[in-house]
Design a protein around this motif. Structure first.
Motif, PDB file in Angstrom:
ATOM      1  N   GLY A  82      32.624   5.270  11.060  1.00 62.80           N
ATOM      2  CA  GLY A  82      33.579   5.616  11.379  1.00 62.80           C
ATOM      3  C   GLY A  82      34.443   4.574  11.174  1.00 62.80           C
ATOM      4  O   GLY A  82      35.384   4.947  11.627  1.00 62.80           O
ATOM      5  N   SER A  83      33.723   3.490  11.244  1.00 62.84           N
ATOM      6  CA  SER A  83      34.732   1.781  11.369  1.00 62.84           C
ATOM      7  C   SER A  83      34.198   0.860  10.354  1.00 62.84           C
ATOM      8  O   SER A  83      33.134   0.283  10.813  1.00 62.84           O
ATOM      9  CB  SER A  83      35.335   1.753  12.780  1.00 62.84           C
ATOM     10  OG  SER A  83      35.626   0.262  12.431  1.00 62.84           O
ATOM     11  N   VAL A  84      34.379   0.660   9.836  1.00 63.12           N
ATOM     12  CA  VAL A  84      33.753  -0.376   8.423  1.00 63.12           C
ATOM     13  C   VAL A  84      33.483  -1.684   9.230  1.00 63.12           C
ATOM     14  O   VAL A  84      32.452  -2.774   9.581  1.00 63.12           O
ATOM     15  CB  VAL A  84      33.924  -0.843   7.236  1.00 63.12           C
ATOM     16  CG1 VAL A  84      33.922  -1.867   6.433  1.00 63.12           C
ATOM     17  CG2 VAL A  84      34.175   0.891   6.533  1.00 63.12           C
ATOM     18  N   ALA A  85      34.309  -1.998   9.990  1.00 60.36           N
ATOM     19  CA  ALA A  85      34.443  -3.175  10.257  1.00 60.36           C
ATOM     20  C   ALA A  85      34.081  -3.339  11.844  1.00 60.36           C
ATOM     21  O   ALA A  85      32.942  -4.532  12.334  1.00 60.36           O
ATOM     22  CB  ALA A  85      36.092  -3.780  11.857  1.00 60.36           C
ATOM     23  N   GLU A  86      33.725  -2.316  12.944  1.00 65.90           N
ATOM     24  CA  GLU A  86      32.565  -2.408  13.932  1.00 65.90           C
ATOM     25  C   GLU A  86      31.398  -2.259  13.426  1.00 65.90           C
ATOM     26  O   GLU A  86      30.256  -3.090  13.506  1.00 65.90           O
ATOM     27  CB  GLU A  86      33.175  -1.160  14.794  1.00 65.90           C
ATOM     28  CG  GLU A  86      34.441  -0.989  15.639  1.00 65.90           C
ATOM     29  CD  GLU A  86      35.032   0.011  16.097  1.00 65.90           C
ATOM     30  OE1 GLU A  86      33.703   0.832  16.520  1.00 65.90           O
ATOM     31  OE2 GLU A  86      35.874   0.738  16.610  1.00 65.90           O
ATOM     32  N   ALA A  87      30.964  -1.609  12.047  1.00 64.77           N
ATOM     33  CA  ALA A  87      30.077  -1.657  11.767  1.00 64.77           C
ATOM     34  C   ALA A  87      29.787  -2.555  11.108  1.00 64.77           C
ATOM     35  O   ALA A  87      28.454  -3.000  11.295  1.00 64.77           O
ATOM     36  CB  ALA A  87      29.567  -0.480  10.626  1.00 64.77           C
ATOM     37  N   CYS A  88      29.861  -3.614  10.797  1.00 66.57           N
ATOM     38  CA  CYS A  88      29.484  -4.687   9.698  1.00 66.57           C
ATOM     39  C   CYS A  88      29.418  -5.514  11.124  1.00 66.57           C
ATOM     40  O   CYS A  88      28.457  -6.566  11.033  1.00 66.57           O
ATOM     41  CB  CYS A  88      30.985  -5.556   9.279  1.00 66.57           C
ATOM     42  SG  CYS A  88      30.550  -4.232   7.454  1.00 66.57           S
ATOM     43  N   ALA A  89      30.021  -6.027  12.069  1.00 63.18           N
ATOM     44  CA  ALA A  89      29.744  -6.460  13.088  1.00 63.18           C
ATOM     45  C   ALA A  89      28.733  -6.184  14.238  1.00 63.18           C
ATOM     46  O   ALA A  89      28.034  -7.054  13.965  1.00 63.18           O
ATOM     47  CB  ALA A  89      31.507  -6.633  13.796  1.00 63.18           C
ATOM     48  N   LEU A  90      28.815  -5.157  13.586  1.00 61.31           N
ATOM     49  CA  LEU A  90      27.220  -4.499  14.884  1.00 61.31           C
ATOM     50  C   LEU A  90      25.760  -5.410  13.600  1.00 61.31           C
ATOM     51  O   LEU A  90      25.032  -5.795  14.253  1.00 61.31           O
ATOM     52  CB  LEU A  90      27.550  -3.071  15.165  1.00 61.31           C
ATOM     53  CG  LEU A  90      28.500  -2.424  16.449  1.00 61.31           C
ATOM     54  CD1 LEU A  90      28.479  -1.242  16.317  1.00 61.31           C
ATOM     55  CD2 LEU A  90      27.253  -3.156  17.302  1.00 61.31           C
ATOM     56  N   VAL A  91      25.797  -4.446  12.502  1.00 62.00           N
ATOM     57  CA  VAL A  91      24.443  -5.331  12.038  1.00 62.00           C
ATOM     58  C   VAL A  91      24.760  -6.753  11.673  1.00 62.00           C
ATOM     59  O   VAL A  91      22.810  -6.830  11.596  1.00 62.00           O
ATOM     60  CB  VAL A  91      25.426  -4.615  10.366  1.00 62.00           C
ATOM     61  CG1 VAL A  91      23.593  -4.486   9.565  1.00 62.00           C
ATOM     62  CG2 VAL A  91      24.912  -3.000  10.612  1.00 62.00           C
ATOM     63  N   ALA A  92      25.500  -6.983  11.469  1.00 62.36           N
ATOM     64  CA  ALA A  92      25.052  -8.904  11.421  1.00 62.36           C
ATOM     65  C   ALA A  92      25.339  -9.090  12.559  1.00 62.36           C
ATOM     66  O   ALA A  92      24.354 -10.304  12.846  1.00 62.36           O
ATOM     67  CB  ALA A  92      26.985  -9.097  10.808  1.00 62.36           C
ATOM     68  N   ALA A  93      25.491  -8.890  13.835  1.00 61.98           N
ATOM     69  CA  ALA A  93      25.307  -9.334  15.155  1.00 61.98           C
ATOM     70  C   ALA A  93      23.599  -9.096  15.281  1.00 61.98           C
ATOM     71  O   ALA A  93      23.114 -10.019  16.270  1.00 61.98           O
ATOM     72  CB  ALA A  93      25.858  -8.603  15.994  1.00 61.98           C
ATOM     73  N   GLY A  94      23.262  -8.485  14.696  1.00 55.35           N
ATOM     74  CA  GLY A  94      22.002  -8.263  15.501  1.00 55.35           C
ATOM     75  C   GLY A  94      21.358  -6.917  15.660  1.00 55.35           C
ATOM     76  O   GLY A  94      21.655  -6.616  16.682  1.00 55.35           O
TER      77      GLY A  94
END
Length: 121
Positions: A82-94
């Motif tokens: 739904g959101s690339v920015a949100e998905a990337c932040a969530l995945v990378a934050a662990g």
């Protein structure tokens, strides 16, 4: 770990990324993240270098698994989230990451940024 995730068009400029970053009002960010196919884009690399932050490339399948607050139909069709920015932040934050800032969009609509906090694995 607190991470700023980015989504951006191929034609996004350094100014686009900076505008999205400023709109997200990041505090104590440890790294920035982007889809692995865009993490080496010239504007993004320049942006990361200016911030002196490491870049975390995020694989498409990992983005698909992230549960985002924002649900853009166009982005879901193209990127599987739904959101690339949100998905990337969530995945990378662990593990157990949560969004501190949902997706914000640069004025020129070329870049988005979201902030997540979690524990790294």
């Amino acid at each position: 770990m607190r991470v700023a995730g980015f989504g951006f068009r191929q034609s996004a400029t350094l100014e686009s990324l900076q505008a999205a970053w400023q709109a997200a009002q990041p505090v104590d960010v440890s790294a920035i993240a982007a889809p692995e196919d865009k993490a080496q884009a010239q504007a993004f690399a320049t942006f990361a270098e200016a911030l002196s932050l490491p870049v975390i490339p995020v694989a498409p399948q990992d983005m698909h698994a992230a549960s985002t607050v924002t649900n853009s139909t166009k982005v879901r069709e193209k990127r599987g989230t739904g959101s690339v920015a949100e998905a990337c932040a969530l995945v990378a934050a662990g593990a157990s990451a949560t969004l501190l800032q949902t997706r914000v969009i640069s004025e020129d609509r070329m870049a988005t940024c979201a902030i997540a906090e979690g524990s790294t694995t």
